[in-house]
Write an enzyme that holds these catalytic residues in place. Structure first.
Site, short mmCIF file in Angstrom:
data_model
loop_
_atom_site.label_atom_id
_atom_site.label_comp_id
_atom_site.label_asym_id
_atom_site.label_seq_id
_atom_site.Cartn_x
_atom_site.Cartn_y
_atom_site.Cartn_z
N SER A 83 0.85 -1.19 0.00
CA SER A 83 0.00 0.00 0.00
C SER A 83 0.88 1.24 0.00
CB SER A 83 -0.92 -0.01 1.22
OG SER A 83 -0.15 -0.10 2.41
N GLU A 114 -1.13 10.10 -11.52
CA GLU A 114 -2.18 9.27 -12.11
C GLU A 114 -3.44 9.34 -11.26
OE1 GLU A 114 -0.43 5.22 -13.24
OE2 GLU A 114 1.12 6.11 -11.97
N LYS A 116 -6.34 7.99 -9.07
CA LYS A 116 -6.45 6.83 -8.17
C LYS A 116 -7.85 6.23 -8.34
CE LYS A 116 -5.64 5.47 -3.36
NZ LYS A 116 -6.96 4.85 -3.10
N LYS A 311 -5.29 11.77 -1.01
CA LYS A 311 -6.71 11.42 -0.84
C LYS A 311 -7.54 12.69 -0.89
CE LYS A 311 -7.92 7.81 -0.11
NZ LYS A 311 -8.02 6.90 1.03
N CYS A 428 -30.55 -10.80 27.36
CA CYS A 428 -30.98 -9.76 26.42
C CYS A 428 -30.92 -10.31 24.99
CB CYS A 428 -30.07 -8.54 26.54
SG CYS A 428 -30.38 -7.28 25.29
#
Length: 669
Positions: A83, A114, A116, A311, A428
């Protein structure tokens, strides 16, 4: 038609259809109508059916989908699919540029930028120009073999323009227009729609039936060469040009930049142009173009120093908060969730967003009826950022957390040093359902085909209330449930039966004992070997075990000091569920013939089930040697989560790489 004429016509049709595919799916410049394409394809399919001896693995007819698969086989990547580090603003980009220039002594550097693509990362293997295997990224070390589904993507060449052996990597995606069409069809059929094109692409490419993938009109951009035999390419931009010459579809919107200012301008340009593309992008990838400089810069523990992913900022939108819903987790924690007027955020329709806890609601003064700003944290989890107070009318309602559990009406408590409210009623129903989902999960009993949807169906039908009830399920009961047929019911009954053979640590983790994670469950299982021995253990005995603290010891003792739990364990015994440790203890390893004997092993990244210190002890007990760095003498690298530079070194020295699952399989042989 004679065999000779049929063979010649088949070859003509294949060449013709390959040309049509390339023009349409790679060049985006079709030369024939859909009707003409279909006529040629149907003629080819007919001729191949009549002349099966002329069938070829790289025929365009393969793209319509083949035999339904039973499972996806695991594939170990020849070189890890790593990554990239992230940049979120201009300052991060300038810091990246500064680090690069310092790393190469201010030598001239050119970047390549480029888009993403927001899709599914895959690797493509070609041998002498023929496509032989494709795989998902998986955990970066091990992926899944999806060759048959990738063959249905017409942008992926089945045969290259050169007889070259290589591995290419890229992003499979679903065009926006295909996504809209697919969801319209799903709505008409009363099926659940996909949240966004990325999910649709991932869901399509992992279909066991390739014919389904073939209908989804996926595409792919190739963005890099991982391995290519007998060829040296000096720059990344030239490698992309070469990939295009071979017949791959590469993204035409890339740009080389001489300065970081040009990079920033490119980022800003595509932030504006992004909505006009027919595919989703979530950022920009920036790389040093020169391969020699890439090698000089090397990698950090997590990512290459020569590349970064910018990002795009999380998209923020305004919508109205119409209500607050409560959910109860398996440990009893009550979590508030905002109900919203539907709004599109980062490509997904959002109707709910996390509010975390009561303190956050108070801190942000969130009221029912408020207009709020919503974003996706990391473009994944929707959250309420803030209230737009100027839009208040006075009719908004303050929200107060209830005093009783929304699922069972038991009184809620706030335990010492905890922010959350908690239901402490062991019966519960919400906690029981969530506990069952955890029990069958991957790191617990790992029952294939038994996820949240099926557990909810079984629970609502009153077929299960305890973990042990799972082992009394019959095929006849399953056939009463929606979406279950003879085959799926038989498979699930067998999967439940198979889970009885799991080692003790999986059962322990599945029980959901507070503070006991997968690693601690394994520690207890190895130390005590049987469930009976653990049940009898005192707090002092538990605390004496390395890495077991007071809170965990108290929690384990309290859990087993319960008649209902003891009854559950007795039921497990009656159903034949294994309650002994099947792994190898360190004390016994000296007498075992092992793969690791005489091997040099490097451990990197975070190991979830077994800590690195424990893994080191076991390897050494089996006659192996654990070192801290990768070299030519290294035999194996075991890579957990967030593994980084050592994977790159493993690739450089051609060292075998295993993920944690493969490592544990070898240990437990």
């Amino acid at each position: 038609m004679s065999k000779e004429i049929a063979k010649k016509r088949i070859e003509e049709l294949r060449d013709l259809l390959n040309t049509f595919n390339y023009q349409y799916h790679v060049l985006d410049n079709p030369s024939v109508s859909d009707a003409e394409y279909d006529r040629n394809m149907q003629e080819l399919i007919k001729l191949e059916a009549e002349n099966p001896e002329f069938m070829s693995e790289d025929s365009p007819s393969i793209r319509v989908g083949g035999t339904v698969l039973d499972i996806f086989e695991k594939v170990t990547h020849k070189s890890p699919m790593l990554s990239l580090g992230n940049a979120f603003n201009e300052g991060d980009l300038r810091d990246f540029d500064r680090r690069v220039r310092q790393g190469i002594d201010d030598a001239n550097v050119r970047y390549i930028c480029e888009l993403k693509i927001d899709g599914l990362a895959v690797s493509l293997h070609y041998e002498k120009g023929r496509f032989i295997q494709g795989a998902t990224r998986g955990d970066g070390v091990t992926g899944e073999d999806i060759t048959q589904n990738l063959k249905t993507i017409k942008a992926i060449p089945l045969r290259l323009n050169e007889e070259v052996t290589l591995e290419a990597r890229g992003e499979a995606y679903m065009p926006k227009r295909s996504f809209v069409k697919l969801n319209e069809e799903k709505e008409q059929n009363g099926e659940d729609v996909f949240a966004n094109p990325r999910n649709a692409a991932a869901g399509s490419i992992r279909q066991l039936d390739p014919k389904i993938a073939a209908k989804r009109n996926l595409s792919m951009f190739v963005y890099g060469l991982a391995n290519v035999e007998e060829k040296t390419i000096p720059s990344h931009s030239e490698s992309l040009d070469y990939l295009g010459e071979l017949g791959f579809k590469t993204n035409p919107n890339r740009r080389t930049c001489e300065t970081i200012e040009e990079v920033i301008a490119y980022v800003e340009e595509w932030q504006e142009k992004r909505p006009h593309l027919d595919y989703e992008i979530d950022g920009i990838v920036i790389k040093v173009d020169d391969v020699a400089l890439q090698e000089s810069l090397g990698t950090t523990a997590k990512s290459p120093r020569w590349a970064i992913a910018y990002k795009f900022p999380a998209e923020e939108v305004v919508t109205r908060l119409t209500g607050i819903e409560l959910s109860v987790g398996r440990t009893g924690v009550v979590t508030p969730t905002a109900e919203l007027e539907p709004v599109r955020v980062a490509g997904t329709i959002v109707r709910r967003a996390s509010l975390h806890n009561e303190d956050l609601i108070r801190e942000k003064d969130i009221r029912i009826g408020d207009y709020v700003v919503v974003k996706k944290a990391g473009d994944i989890i929707p959250e309420v950022v803030n209230v737009i107070f100027d839009k208040r009318t006075g009719g908004e309602e303050e929200y107060h957390m209830p005093t009783h559990c929304p699922a069972c009406e038991s009184e809620l408590v706030r335990l010492e040093e905890e922010v959350a409210l908690r239901c402490i009623n062991p019966t519960c129903p919400a906690q029981i359902r969530e506990g069952l989902i955890h029990f069958v999960s991957r790191n617990a009993m790992n029952i294939d085909g038994l996820g949240e949807r099926v557990i909810t169906q079984l629970f609502d039908a009153d077929y299960i209330r305890t973990f042990a009830d799972l082992y009394s399920l019959t095929k006849e009961q399953l056939l009463q449930l929606e979406r279950f047929g003879e085959k799926s019911a038989t498979n699930l009954v067998q999967a439940i039966e198979n889970s009885k053979e799991n080692s003790l640590e999986r059962l322990l983790f599945g029980l959901g004992i507070r503070h006991v994670g997968a690693k601690a469950a394994r520690t207890f299982a190895e130390h005590f070997e049987t469930m009976d021995a653990l049940v009898k253990a005192t707090e002092e005995e538990l605390k004496a075990i390395n890495e077991i603290g007071e809170k965990m010891a108290q929690s384990v003792v309290a859990y087993f000091d319960n008649e209902d739990v003891l009854e559950l364990l007795q039921q497990f015994k009656e159903y034949g569920v294994n309650m002994t440790y099947k792994g190898i203890k360190i004390a016994d390893l000296q007498n075992v013939e092992s793969y690791f004997a005489g091997k040099t092993v490097v451990l990197t990244g975070k190991l979830e089930v077994m800590g690195r210190s424990e893994a080191k002890k076991k390897i050494e007990a089996l006659g192996g040697k654990v070192t801290g760095s990768v070299s030519k003498s290294t035999d194996l690298v075991v890579a957990g989560e967030a593994a980084g530079s050592k994977l790159a070194q493993a690739e450089k020295h051609n060292v075998e790489v295993w993920n944690e699952e493969r490592f544990l399989q070898e240990l437990n042989k």
